[in-house]
Motif scaffolding. Sequence first.
Motif, short mmCIF file in Angstrom:
data_model
loop_
_atom_site.label_atom_id
_atom_site.label_comp_id
_atom_site.label_asym_id
_atom_site.label_seq_id
_atom_site.Cartn_x
_atom_site.Cartn_y
_atom_site.Cartn_z
N SER A 266 -96.52 -101.33 -67.68
CA SER A 266 -95.43 -102.09 -68.31
C SER A 266 -94.22 -101.22 -68.61
CB SER A 266 -95.94 -102.74 -69.60
OG SER A 266 -96.20 -101.75 -70.60
N LEU A 267 -94.40 -99.90 -68.69
CA LEU A 267 -93.30 -98.99 -69.01
C LEU A 267 -92.60 -98.47 -67.76
CD1 LEU A 267 -95.02 -96.90 -71.83
CD2 LEU A 267 -93.35 -98.74 -72.11
N GLN A 268 -93.06 -98.84 -66.59
CA GLN A 268 -92.44 -98.36 -65.35
C GLN A 268 -91.08 -99.02 -65.13
OE1 GLN A 268 -93.91 -95.77 -63.58
NE2 GLN A 268 -95.20 -95.89 -65.41
N PRO A 269 -90.11 -98.27 -64.61
CA PRO A 269 -88.76 -98.84 -64.40
C PRO A 269 -88.68 -99.79 -63.23
CG PRO A 269 -88.87 -96.58 -63.60
CD PRO A 269 -90.18 -96.84 -64.27
N SER A 270 -89.72 -99.84 -62.40
CA SER A 270 -89.72 -100.73 -61.25
C SER A 270 -91.10 -101.33 -61.07
CB SER A 270 -89.29 -99.98 -59.98
OG SER A 270 -90.19 -98.91 -59.71
N TYR A 271 -91.19 -102.33 -60.23
CA TYR A 271 -92.47 -102.97 -59.95
C TYR A 271 -93.46 -101.96 -59.37
CZ TYR A 271 -95.93 -105.86 -57.54
OH TYR A 271 -97.09 -106.41 -57.08
N THR A 272 -94.68 -101.97 -59.87
CA THR A 272 -95.70 -101.02 -59.43
C THR A 272 -96.81 -101.77 -58.71
OG1 THR A 272 -95.24 -99.66 -61.39
CG2 THR A 272 -97.24 -99.15 -60.15
N ARG A 273 -97.10 -101.36 -57.49
CA ARG A 273 -98.15 -102.01 -56.71
C ARG A 273 -99.51 -101.79 -57.37
NH1 ARG A 273 -96.29 -98.52 -53.10
NH2 ARG A 273 -98.41 -97.95 -52.45
N THR A 274 -100.39 -102.77 -57.19
CA THR A 274 -101.71 -102.71 -57.79
C THR A 274 -102.47 -101.47 -57.34
OG1 THR A 274 -101.78 -105.12 -57.90
CG2 THR A 274 -103.87 -103.98 -58.10
N ALA A 275 -102.29 -101.07 -56.09
CA ALA A 275 -102.96 -99.87 -55.59
C ALA A 275 -102.56 -98.64 -56.39
CB ALA A 275 -102.64 -99.66 -54.11
N LYS A 276 -101.28 -98.54 -56.75
CA LYS A 276 -100.82 -97.40 -57.53
C LYS A 276 -101.31 -97.47 -58.97
CE LYS A 276 -98.73 -94.53 -56.43
NZ LYS A 276 -99.20 -93.24 -55.84
#
Length: 422
Positions: A266-276
């Motif tokens: 939730s703190l990432q500046p961009s969308y994060t893929r589920t794999a990551k």
Amino acid sequence: MDPTRAPNFKPPSPDEQLIPPPDPISTIPKSGPIIPYVLADYNSSIDAPFNLNTNTKLRNKNRSRRNNNVDISSETVISSNSTSNTKNHKHSIPLNLSDFQPLSDDISSASSISSSDAENRKTESTETSNSNLLSDALINVGVKKHQIADLEEVPHGIVRQARAFEDYEFPTHRLSKKLSDPNKLPLVIVACGSFSPITYLHLRMFEMALDSVNEQTRFEVVGGYYSPVSDTYQKPGLAPAYHRVRMCELACERTSSWLMVDAWESLQPSYTRTAKVLDHFNHEINVKRGGILTSTGEKIGVKIMLLAGGDLIESMGEPNVWADADLHHILGNYGCLIVERTGSDVRSFLLSHDIMYEHRRNVLVIQQLIYNDISSTKVRLFIRRGMSVQYLLPNSVIRYIQEHKLYVNQSEPVKQVMGSKE
């Protein structure tokens, strides 16, 4: 989560190189496919009845001692019970008063009982049967007034998740430090989603997964995590990330003893893929912390699996949505626990999807024995219409929504609301 809602989504190509790529496979613990267990693995009967003769003998022994004016202290009786339980009651749960929170001066129904009265009751209990001793001992067990007001509020000693990435710490307060069963392998369950808001179905999914893992596999669940998506996930009705994280915390802090919330995604500046996201959990648990201790004191790697609903899995079969490399990474290196939804046939889908069928031994389908189709989308609709959402969400989450006036002034397409499987 559905990649099509990423702000920079573009249909993946077969030879596409993912940026950033998944973590190297060498950092992921090598664990074979889900291995079903059989009852023959156990040397003793799982359904062995309690040995009730021991309690009867103990009561007769104590009665004869009392008739002979022999003083029996509560400590002696409890220790005798503990000893007999250890030897003969392998399947019973002994009372451990230290597991209960002692009453303070600020108590509710027991506030009228003075310390001297409690002491007198303890003394009298030594002259009664074991059952009376047990009930009198429970006088010292209770909760405070402010805890009775709302048992789902935040317990003391649990750290809340950070709102800024520089303050972030991976939560481990409910992550087991050691395997309790030397014959099993450790497993952590991760659920990714919007959780806007979290519902009782989201909580039940973990419990259903826990039951299935315990009954059908050789794994021991050592922790469970919610990972809410960031604000860049383009979806109607998405409350700010810090609100969704907090609601998830409120939902599991008092209703569960093993679930936690991780705010990293939730703190990432961009969308994060589920794999990551799964790579992140693997890095925190297995790389940074070295896994989990076994009964022999050695550390082994923890298997991490994605918990998902049948609708999310069906999206993996839609063309130009999920990259094949991500699907191979998620299903092949981690694994998936799939909770069937009403009206979905997950097993037929697994049979028809090439990549999922290839990794079918790393997938466990969880059947809903009591069907539950609560959706966050419909909850948001109820809130906008001023309708009750009682018994759809934990009370603490309902109160949080009311205090922060969430979802009241939002709007969503009616077709999407009524057809949602979220």
